[in-house]
Each structure stands twice: as structure tokens, then as C-alpha cells.
Design an enzyme around this catalytic site. Structure first.
Site, PDB file in Angstrom:
ATOM      1  N   GLN A 132       0.832  -1.204   0.000  1.00 23.17           N
ATOM      2  CA  GLN A 132       0.000   0.000   0.000  1.00 23.17           C
ATOM      3  C   GLN A 132       0.872   1.262   0.000  1.00 23.17           C
ATOM      4  OE1 GLN A 132      -3.375  -2.112   2.785  1.00 23.17           O
ATOM      5  NE2 GLN A 132      -3.471   0.112   2.707  1.00 23.17           N
ATOM      6  N   ARG A 135      -9.696  -0.757   7.445  1.00 18.61           N
ATOM      7  CA  ARG A 135     -10.555   0.427   7.306  1.00 18.61           C
ATOM      8  C   ARG A 135     -10.713   1.126   8.640  1.00 18.61           C
ATOM      9  NH1 ARG A 135     -14.601  -1.165   2.459  1.00 18.61           N
ATOM     10  NH2 ARG A 135     -14.315   0.743   1.344  1.00 18.61           N
ATOM     11  N   CYS A 136      -9.577   1.558   9.189  1.00 20.98           N
ATOM     12  CA  CYS A 136      -9.584   1.955  10.589  1.00 20.98           C
ATOM     13  C   CYS A 136      -9.270   3.416  10.825  1.00 20.98           C
ATOM     14  CB  CYS A 136      -8.539   1.146  11.314  1.00 20.98           C
ATOM     15  SG  CYS A 136      -6.919   1.425  10.594  1.00 20.98           S
ATOM     16  N   GLU A 151     -12.867   4.939   4.689  1.00 25.48           N
ATOM     17  CA  GLU A 151     -13.041   4.209   5.944  1.00 25.48           C
ATOM     18  C   GLU A 151     -14.303   4.590   6.701  1.00 25.48           C
ATOM     19  OE1 GLU A 151      -9.164   5.523   6.862  1.00 25.48           O
ATOM     20  OE2 GLU A 151      -8.426   3.497   7.210  1.00 25.48           O
TER      21      GLU A 151
HETATM   22  N1  MCN Z   1     -13.494   9.935  -3.274  1.00 24.16           N
HETATM   23  C1  MCN Z   1     -14.296  10.840  -3.926  1.00 24.16           C
HETATM   24  N2  MCN Z   1     -14.665  11.999  -3.288  1.00 24.16           N
HETATM   25  C2  MCN Z   1     -14.289  12.251  -2.013  1.00 24.16           C
HETATM   26  C3  MCN Z   1     -13.494  11.310  -1.316  1.00 24.16           C
HETATM   27  C4  MCN Z   1     -13.092  10.159  -1.988  1.00 24.16           C
HETATM   28  O1  MCN Z   1     -14.683  10.591  -5.054  1.00 24.16           O
HETATM   29  N3  MCN Z   1     -14.644  13.370  -1.408  1.00 24.16           N
HETATM   30  C5  MCN Z   1     -12.971   8.744  -3.963  1.00 24.16           C
HETATM   31  C6  MCN Z   1     -11.464   8.880  -4.167  1.00 24.16           C
HETATM   32  O2  MCN Z   1     -11.132   9.630  -5.259  1.00 24.16           O
HETATM   33  C7  MCN Z   1     -11.024   7.437  -4.239  1.00 24.16           C
HETATM   34  C8  MCN Z   1     -11.978   6.761  -3.279  1.00 24.16           C
HETATM   35  O3  MCN Z   1     -13.129   7.599  -3.166  1.00 24.16           O
HETATM   36  O4  MCN Z   1     -11.166   6.946  -5.547  1.00 24.16           O
HETATM   37  C9  MCN Z   1     -11.365   6.566  -1.875  1.00 24.16           C
HETATM   38  O5  MCN Z   1     -10.715   7.728  -1.510  1.00 24.16           O
HETATM   39  P1  MCN Z   1     -10.199   8.074  -0.021  1.00 24.16           P
HETATM   40  O6  MCN Z   1     -11.341   8.184   0.893  1.00 24.16           O
HETATM   41  O7  MCN Z   1      -9.271   9.203  -0.150  1.00 24.16           O
HETATM   42  O8  MCN Z   1      -9.393   6.768   0.446  1.00 24.16           O
HETATM   43  P2  MCN Z   1      -8.038   6.164  -0.139  1.00 24.16           P
HETATM   44  O9  MCN Z   1      -8.036   6.256  -1.596  1.00 24.16           O
HETATM   45  O10 MCN Z   1      -6.891   6.684   0.621  1.00 24.16           O
HETATM   46  O11 MCN Z   1      -8.257   4.635   0.200  1.00 24.16           O
HETATM   47  C10 MCN Z   1      -7.944   4.104   1.458  1.00 24.16           C
HETATM   48  C11 MCN Z   1      -9.156   3.530   2.154  1.00 24.16           C
HETATM   49  C12 MCN Z   1      -8.684   2.606   3.197  1.00 24.16           C
HETATM   50  S1  MCN Z   1      -7.598   3.227   4.332  1.00 24.16           S
HETATM   51  C13 MCN Z   1      -9.033   1.288   3.220  1.00 24.16           C
HETATM   52  S2  MCN Z   1      -8.473   0.364   4.507  1.00 24.16           S
HETATM   53  C14 MCN Z   1      -9.857   0.743   2.182  1.00 24.16           C
HETATM   54  C15 MCN Z   1     -10.697   1.750   1.490  1.00 24.16           C
HETATM   55  O12 MCN Z   1      -9.979   2.846   1.194  1.00 24.16           O
HETATM   56  N4  MCN Z   1      -9.378  -0.292   1.438  1.00 24.16           N
HETATM   57  C16 MCN Z   1     -10.042  -0.613   0.281  1.00 24.16           C
HETATM   58  N5  MCN Z   1     -11.507   1.291   0.514  1.00 24.16           N
HETATM   59  C17 MCN Z   1     -11.150   0.167  -0.189  1.00 24.16           C
HETATM   60  N6  MCN Z   1     -11.806  -0.175  -1.318  1.00 24.16           N
HETATM   61  C18 MCN Z   1     -11.380  -1.232  -2.034  1.00 24.16           C
HETATM   62  N7  MCN Z   1     -12.056  -1.552  -3.155  1.00 24.16           N
HETATM   63  N8  MCN Z   1     -10.298  -1.967  -1.670  1.00 24.16           N
HETATM   64  C19 MCN Z   1      -9.618  -1.695  -0.546  1.00 24.16           C
HETATM   65  O13 MCN Z   1      -8.563  -2.400  -0.196  1.00 24.16           O
HETATM   66 CU1  CUM Z   2      -6.353   1.261   8.681  1.00 19.65          CU
HETATM   67  S1  CUM Z   2      -6.832   0.163   7.153  1.00 19.65           S
HETATM   68 MO1  CUM Z   2      -6.607   1.479   5.682  1.00 19.65          MO
HETATM   69  O1  CUM Z   2      -5.755   2.599   6.586  1.00 19.65           O
HETATM   70  O2  CUM Z   2      -5.406   0.917   4.710  1.00 19.65           O
END
Ligand code: MCN
Ligand code: CUM
Length: 806
Positions: free
Chosen positions: A237, A384-385, A760
Site C-alpha cells: 500500500q 478500514r480503521c 473508511e
Molecule cells: N473519493 C471521492 N470523493 C471524495 C473522497 C473520496 O470521489 N470526497 C474517492 C477517491 O477519489 C477514491 C476513493 O473515493 O477513488 C477513496 O478515496 P479516499 O477516501 O481518499 O481513500 P483512499 O483512496 O486513501 O483509500 C484508502 C481507504 C482505506 S484506508 C481502506 S483500509 C480501504 C478503502 O480505502 N481499502 C479498500 N476502501 C477500499 N476499497 C477497495 N475496493 N479496496 C480496498 O482495499
Molecule cells: Cu487502517 S486500514 Mo486502511 O488505513 O489501509
């Protein structure tokens, strides 16, 4: 204007920018079986490695005999701690400031711990080799229960720490103690409790669980002796962090390490940590001179890689008799297993647990966390924490319901009474956070209206009467939860991993004909970054999202970034993307001014190009600007159109949400039915509503699994009782409830596009919602808190304990 000129709406639609439900571009390959995962990568002469693992939770390793194994045809090497010592890699640093055995060194400390690594021509032969390795163990007394881990007579687990009274996070009180972390004002909090009209106290446990992504953890390492270069394909990651850590530990220059995270089949935090498999496949490649692949099976994944939660939270709230909260006091006993391999920013031994005041205006609070060692798999945080925000949200949301019950108040009313008000933002919390923005009352009221909360409560009251009259054996629960998340680690002033500041990055390069590539420091595991990052660029610089390729995961090409976890990608990399795009736009504006023969200030941006203010016909589109940038730039200007941005955010972002669950439980069987689940999320500016909905659906399904059945369980001797999907609940479409989603939009004031994370949120808000529904169903029978997970058996047990079944 002729008929062929596209309208503003058509130009806008063509971009598929922010706000558009753009279809996921990565799914074109995923749905056709054309993803490229680690196990799809096959290098010439590649070997396969697999682990001998400990059957015991706690034992001394008296001897390891590899002779017979080495005679198995096809087995090329067996690596043990002794081999690793020759390259100083028998132990490795964890992300939490502890050290961890790569392979058993004198002792094993949890069942299925890695003892030896067998390298063979194929996976099956490696397995034959494993069976031929002879290990002599002497069993030791295991320490499974965290509550007795610090008893005077508790067995010593970590002999390597003998005599060390100080750990990475301060003094240690006992040989099985890891750290104590305290936040808040204890004296003021104690005083608030002394003055309180009403107090509650409850031990709220968030059990041990596991993210179990579809694809397990894997790596493929190839060491080129001639060039002195190490190439590592892995399910990472955070690929750049892996490269830096390998450079520091293995003393290979960083430019000679190539880390590639190809497609990842789900991470959910499981792929943040560093596992012995990664180290062993690298060492095995150096030893054998051949590429070595390591692919975990499901049992190995569930029993030895990063677990989640395992927090036991003694929670107290002080309040006035009118229901105004006046103080919060929480003590957490954190079971970290054999090594503290928690993945948190360095300064936060219990993550962002100090968001435990939640969405409520607590004038004072105090939090203390004690981490302890037990004979269980290490890890922590993953799933997802948002770095322990899940635990914090569960703690406060359960506790608010318990307080409502004691006060005889409706749980939604109690929340409305105590919410931080919209005009209080930015809000300074009692435990040290500055909440950037929020509008909780609007979200809560929207939820209550949409679900007809009053109507549901009325129905529940009638059903309770019917139950009392003996007309039904079904009880109805309404689960309310309101969560505040803290995502976007992070400002480098308080967030780093092993000293590496947690910024993120984007590099955009536009090509002469008006398309381009964007490389980003994050790494999607399914979140759809290839789709959404292009949407941000499309809106910012007017190039259609379809004309932008997004690349992540290759440390040779992507700018340095800290990767994807903690829902940080949108808050941090999303900002870097917008800032890089804006740098390009600034140069484009200079080009347009020169071409249109006006001053830059006389130009205004219009969807996909610049136009002269007051002269709507005088326009220059972004596509044309790309061509000019390369082929006819203004005199004195460098050709080309590219930019890079490293973004260090000023603050975290604070998404929030209001959830409601309606559940019916049959007391005679414990069988529950989720009748309705409504989730309102506010993640600020929404980039792709369809992807957000997908994230919410996925997170709610995981929350459902955790609250209603999923658990990593150990027996008294440390045997893992839930090591396969036969015993570990993974909901399928059959069990999964139908999700209703909704939203409000409260943009982040400091984020360039106002976006907050969302990945998350549904897990953070979902678990307390389900648990509150079960607890609400039983509350009229006299219970205050029933421990998760709420499977049929436990529901039936609860009914029995309350005397409603014989
Ligand atoms: N997004 C959006 N508008 C926003 C916020 C987010 O359209 N205001 C979209 C983003 O552009 C992105 C997606 O939603 O395509 C997730 O964005 P974000 O919330 O920034 O999270 P991350 O991309 O950093 O993803 C990490 C988060 C975590 S920590 C875990 S754990 C998790 C999760 O995402 N693991 C996943 N969702 C998951 N989804 C899938 N399919 N697989 C995982 O392993
Ligand atoms: Cu804490 S699970 Mo996500 O942060 O990759």
C-alpha cells in the site's frame, strides 16, 4: 456560432470531471481477467518460498534440523534465523518502534509464527520441504488474556526486552507492558466526574478481527548480482516507504532498489505492514541468485498478518441531569500480540484514538491507553480503521447510547443536544484536535427525516408492548450512530512513518496533442484512483479525464509519496493533484495571454480553456495550449507543459456521517434481520459519487461482518480458532443487507478542492450502528451493553441471560 459548436454543458460533460459518475476505467481490465497482480508476474528461473510455521503459541525452539529437507529434490535452500543473522536480518524494526523476529530466534511467540523459509523450484516442492524440516520445541506457558498479561506471575514473553524499562513510547511498567499513552487533563476530568449529576461506566470491547482481502500478501524479489540491484514486486500500500526502509536496512543504495506494486486485489490495511515473507523472499533471492516468489495462503493470511482492533475500553461519561455531557474518561487495554507492529504514524502509539470525544462538545476529557504483549499474531490497526478511529467511534457511540438509556432520553435527541455546533468550527477538542469543519445537526436531522425516525420509535414502542403481552417473540432495535472521522495523515508536523514525513505527491505531464500522464505517490487497491485522479485534473485544467493516464505504484516513475491507507489519498494526494494541475494552468495562462495578445489578468478560465474577459469569442482551448507549449512557446519561456507538487497538508480533514439501522431479532433463535440501513456521509466535495457509493457499500458490508459475526478467536492455549473462511464470517450477497445512501456536503476549508476522505467512514460509522441496533433491541429487557460480535448464538445467549428464553 454554427450548430456544431458544443454547448457549455456538452463541453463540461466531455471532461467527466469532478461530480461526474464516471465509470471506473480500471474495471475494463479487471472485469476481463486482465489485471496484473503479483502472482501474475513470472520471471525467468523463478523459485518459490514457503514457511515452516509454529504449531505452538509459546515455545522454546530447541533445534531446527534442515538436513532432510535439503535432500528433497527441488529444494534449493532452507533459511532460518541463523542464516538471517549473517546478513543482520534475523529481526526487523516494526512501524511502531518495536522489533520483530523475521524467523523464530530461540523462541516462538504466536501460533503460525514463521520458523524457517524453504525455497524450491515450485510451491508444491517447497511444501514437501516444509514437511521434512524437523523442529524441536519445548512448550512454554502461553499468555493469551490481555487482562492478566501484567499480573506479577505472568510469563515473560519478550526475553529480548529483559531489563529494558523504557520502550519506544516511554516507560514500561511490566515485562509484558509495551507503553502507556495518556492525553487530556486528568484533574479537570476527575473534577467533572465529582460534580456530575449522572455518570455511566462500561467496559466496551472491540474484538480482534482481520481485513482478509481477496488477494493475500505476496512478494517477488529479484536480485541482480551484476548490477547490484534489487527489484521487488509486492502487494504494497506504500511502495516508496518500502524502498526507503529496504535501503536503510539492507544498505543497498536507494536508486538500486526498484519497488513495484502492480494491481492489488484489496488491501484494507492488511498490506501496510512489513512481513517476514517480504524479507525472506529478498534474502532468498540474494542467496540463490534467482528470483524468489512468496505467496501466502488464506490460513497464513488470517492467522499471521496484521489483525485489527483488540481494544478493551473502560468508558465513563459525566453529564447533567438534562443530558449535557460534562466529561469523558476512557482507559484502553490494547492487546498488540507478540510484537508491537501497529501501523500508526510514529508519534501515535494508539493512533488517533484521541478522537474518542467524537462529535460531541466535551469540555474536558482524559484518555489512557496501555499496550500489552500476548501470545497472538502481531499487527494492529489495519481494516478500514483510520488509525484507531474505528475503536474510538465504537467506544463513544456505544457510550452515548448507554448514557441515553440511563437518562431515559432518546439516543438521537441526546446526540442533537451535545453536538458541536456548525458555528463552533474550526473546533478545538478536549483531546487536542482541531476539527476543520462540520454541520452535524443538518446531517442528523436529514437522517431522522428520511427514515421517519419518530415513526420507527412509535412502531418499536408498540412492538415492545406486544412482546410484553406475549403476542410476538420478535424484538425491534433502532441503531443510531453519528461519527466524526479524522483522515488525511498528515501534516508533517505531527505525522511520520519511521521519520519519513507524511506528505504526498503528483507529477502531471501533458503531451503536445493535449493528452497526458499523471503519476501519483498513492497506490490504489481497489479504490479507483485511476478514475478519480483524472477527474480532478479534468476539472482543474480542462483536459478530458479519458485523455489522462494515471499511474501509481512504481517507485522508479512515481514521485515520492506515502501511499494509500487512513483514507489519506484524497485529503493529501488529491490536494497534490489539484496543486500540480494549478501550476500547469498558471503556465498555460501565460501562453494564452501571449497568443491572445492580452495581459494575463485580462483572461478568465472557462471550462476547458481561457477567454478574454468581456470578449467571449476570443478563446484559446487547453488542447491548443498544449501544442503551443511544445512547438511555439512565448519567447524566453521553456518548452513543455508539466508540473510536480509535493503537498504537506495544514490539517487533517474531518468527514462525518449519520447512520441508522433497523433490526428485528427473534429471541428464541437469536436470528436477526436487518430491515433497513441508511447511511448519510459527508466527505466534503465529492469527486465521483458512484465511487463514493461503492466505497460506502463496501465499508458497510465490512462493518456488518465485524459487528455481526467476524472474529479472530483464540483458545486458552493460543490456538487460532478462526483460521479459515469456514470459521471466519465473510458475508456474501446472500447475507448482506440492502444499503440506502445519502449525503450532505461540507467542504474542507483548507483542502484545495474541499474534499475529505471517505474510504473508511462506513466501517467507522457502521459498526456502532449495528451494535447499537442490537443493544437497543434488548435494552427494554434490562440490558445495558452486549458485547460484539452479535451473531445468532450470542443474541440467543443474551436473550437467555435476560430471562426471556428458557
Ligand atoms: N473519493 C471521492 N470523493 C471524495 C473522497 C473520496 O470521489 N470526497 C474517492 C477517491 O477519489 C477514491 C476513493 O473515493 O477513488 C477513496 O478515496 P479516499 O477516501 O481518499 O481513500 P483512499 O483512496 O486513501 O483509500 C484508502 C481507504 C482505506 S484506508 C481502506 S483500509 C480501504 C478503502 O480505502 N481499502 C479498500 N476502501 C477500499 N476499497 C477497495 N475496493 N479496496 C480496498 O482495499
Ligand atoms: Cu487502517 S486500514 Mo486502511 O488505513 O489501509
Amino acid at each position: 456560432m454554427n450548430d456544431m459548436t458544443p454547448t457549455r454543458e456538452q463541453r463540461e460533460a466531455k471532461l467527466e470531471g469532478m461530480g461526474c459518475k464516471r465509470k471506473r476505467v480500471e474495471d475494463i481490465r479487471f472485469t476481463q481477467g486482465r489485471g496484473q497482480y503479483v502472482d501474475d508476474v513470472k520471471l525467468p528461473g523463478m523459485l518459490h518460498g514457503d514457511f515452516v510455521r509454529s504449531p505452538y503459541a509459546h515455545a522454546r525452539v530447541k533445534s531446527i534440523n534442515t538436513e532432510k529437507a535439503l535432500k528433497v529434490p527441488g529444494v534449493l535452500a532452507v533459511i532460518t534465523a541463523e542464516t538471517l543473522k549473517t546478513v543482520n536480518l534475523a529481526w526487523m524494526p516494526t512501524l511502531a518502534g518495536d522489533v520483530q523476529m523475521v524467523l523464530a530466534d530461540g523462541k516462538v511467540l504466536f501460533q503460525n509464527q514463521e520458523v524457517a523459509f524453504v525455497v524450491a523450484t515450485d510451491r508444491y516442492t517447497a511444501d514437501d520441504g516444509i514437511n521434512a524440516v524437523e523442529v524441536e520445541y519445548e512448550q512454554l506457558e502461553p499468555q493469551i488474556d490481555p487482562f492478566t498479561a501484567m499480573d506479577p506471575g505472568a510469563p515473560v514473553l519478550r526475553e529480548d526486552l529483559t531489563g529494558k524499562n523504557t520502550g519506544a513510547h516511554g516507560p514500561r511498567k511490566h515485562h509484558n507492558h509495551i507503553f502507556e499513552w495518556t492525553v487530556g487533563d486528568k484533574d479537570l476530568t476527575d473534577a467533572a466526574f465529582r460534580k456530575a449529576d449522572v455518570t455511566i461506566k462500561e467496559m466496551i470491547s472491540y474484538h480482534r478481527t482481520h481485513p482478509s482481502p481477496l488477494e493475500t500478501c505476496q512478494s517477488l524479489c529479484s536480485f541482480d548480482k551484476i548490477k547490484g540491484e534489487l527489484t521487488i514486486y509486492g502487494t504494497f500500500q506504500a511502495p516508496h516507504v518500502v524502498r526507503t526502509v529496504v535501503a536503510l536496512i539492507a544498505k543497498i543504495p536507494e536508486h538500486k532498489i526498484h519497488v513495484i506494486a502492480p494491481d492489488i486485489g484489496g488491501g484494507f490495511g492488511n498490506k501496510v505492514g512489513v512481513y517476514p515473507g517480504y524479507v525472506c523472499s529478498a534474502v532468498a533471492s540474494i542467496v540463490t541468485g534467482k528470483p524468489v516468489k512468496w505467496v501466502e495462503d488464506r490460513i497464513e493470511n488470517l492467522t499471521s498478518t496484521s489483525f485489527a482492533r483488540d481494544y478493551h475500553m473502560t468508558t465513563e461519561i459525566a453529564a447533567t441531569k438534562e443530558g449535557k455531557v460534562t466529561g469523558l474518561r476512557v482507559h484502553v487495554l490494547a492487546d498488540h500480540g507478540a510484537f508491537d507492529a501497529c501501523a500508526d504514524p510514529s508519534k501515535w502509539p494508539a493512533g488517533f484514538m484521541n478522537i474518542v470525544t467524537g462529535s460531541y462538545d466535551f469540555p474536558v476529557a482524559h484518555l489512557a491507553v496501555d499496550g500489552v504483549y500476548t501470545n497472538k499474531a502481531p499487527g494492529g490497526v489495519a481494516y478500514r480503521c483510520s488509525f484507531r478511529v474505528t475503536e474510538a467511534a465504537y467506544c463513544i457511540e456505544r457510550a452515548m447510547d448507554i448514557l441515553a438509556q440511563k437518562l431515559g432520553m432518546d439516543p438521537a435527541e441526546l446526540r442533537l443536544k451535545n453536538f458541536i455546533k456548525a458555528e463552533q468550527f474550526p473546533y478545538q477538542s478536549a483531546l487536542g484536535w482541531e476539527y476543520d469543519s462540520g454541520d452535524y445537526h443538518t446531517a442528523m436531522k436529514q437522517m431522522m427525516e428520511k427514515v421517519d425516525y419518530a415513526g420507527l420509535r412509535k412502531e418499536q414502542a408498540e412492538k415492545r408492548e406486544a412482546f410484553r403481552r406475549g403476542e410476538t417473540r420478535e424484538i425491534m432495535g433502532l441503531g443510531v450512530s453519528f461519527f466524526t472521522e479524522i483522515v488525511g495523515a498528515g501534516p508533517s508536523k505531527n505525522c511520520d512513518i519511521l521519520g519519513i514525513a507524511m506528505f504526498d505527491s503528483c507529477e502531471i505531464r501533458l503531451h503536445p496533442t493535449g493528452s497526458g500522464v499523471a503519476r501519483v505517490g498513492t497506490k490504489s487497491q481497489g479504490q479507483g484512483h485511476e478514475t478519480t485522479w483524472a477527474q480532478i485534473i479534468a476539472t482543474e485544467i480542462g483536459i478530458p479525464a479519458d485523455d489522462i493516464t494515471v499511474e501509481e505504484g512504481n517507485t522508479d516513475t512515481a514521485p515520492y509519496g506515502l501511499g494509500t491507507y487512513g483514507s489519506r489519498s484524497t485529503p493529501v494526494a488529491g490536494a497534490a493533484i489539484a496543486m500540480a494541475a494549478r501550476k500547469i494552468k498558471a503556465k498555460a495562462q501565460m501562453i494564452a495571454a501571449y497568443k491572445l495578445e492580452v495581459h494575463e489578468d485580462d483572461l478568465e478560465w472557462d471550462i476547458d480553456g481561457f477567454r478574454v474577459k468581456g470578449l467571449p469569442e476570443k478563446v484559446l482551448g487547453m488542447k491548443d495550449i498544449c501544442w503551443i507549449a511544445y512547438n511555439a512557446p512565448p519567447p524566453g519561456m521553456e518548452p513543455g507543459l508539466e508540473a510536480v507538487s509535493y503537498y504537506d497538508p495544514p490539517n487533517m480533514t474531518y468527514p462525518f456521517g449519520a447512520y441508522l439501522c433497523v433490526m428485528d431479532i427473534d429471541v428464541d433463535t437469536g436470528v436477526y434481520k436487518v430491515r433497513r440501513f441508511y447511511a448519510l456521509d459527508d466527505c466534503g466535495t465529492r469527486i465521483n459519487p458512484m465511487i463514493i457509493e461503492g466505497q460506502v457499500h463496501g465499508g458497510l458490508t465490512e462493518a456488518f461482518a465485524i459487528a455481526m459475526g467476524q472474529e479472530i478467536r483464540y483458545d486458552d492455549t493460543g490456538n487460532v480458532m478462526s483460521g479459515s473462511f469456514m470459521d471466519f464470517f465473510i458475508p456474501t450477497a446472500v447475507e448482506t443487507p440492502k444499503w440506502e445512501t445519502d449525503f450532505t456536503v461540507t467542504p474542507s476549508p483548507h483542502h484545495p478542492i474541499g474534499a475529505k476522505g471517505v474510504g473508511e467512514s462506513p466501517n467507522v460509522g457502521g459498526v456502532p450502528c449495528f451494535s447499537n441496533a442490537v443493544n437497543d433491541a434488548f435494552s427494554f429487557l434490562g440490558s445495558t451493553h452486549i458485547q460484539m460480535p452479535h451473531d445468532y448464538w450470542r443474541n440467543w445467549q443474551a436473550a437467555k441471560a435476560l430471562g426471556v428464553v428458557g
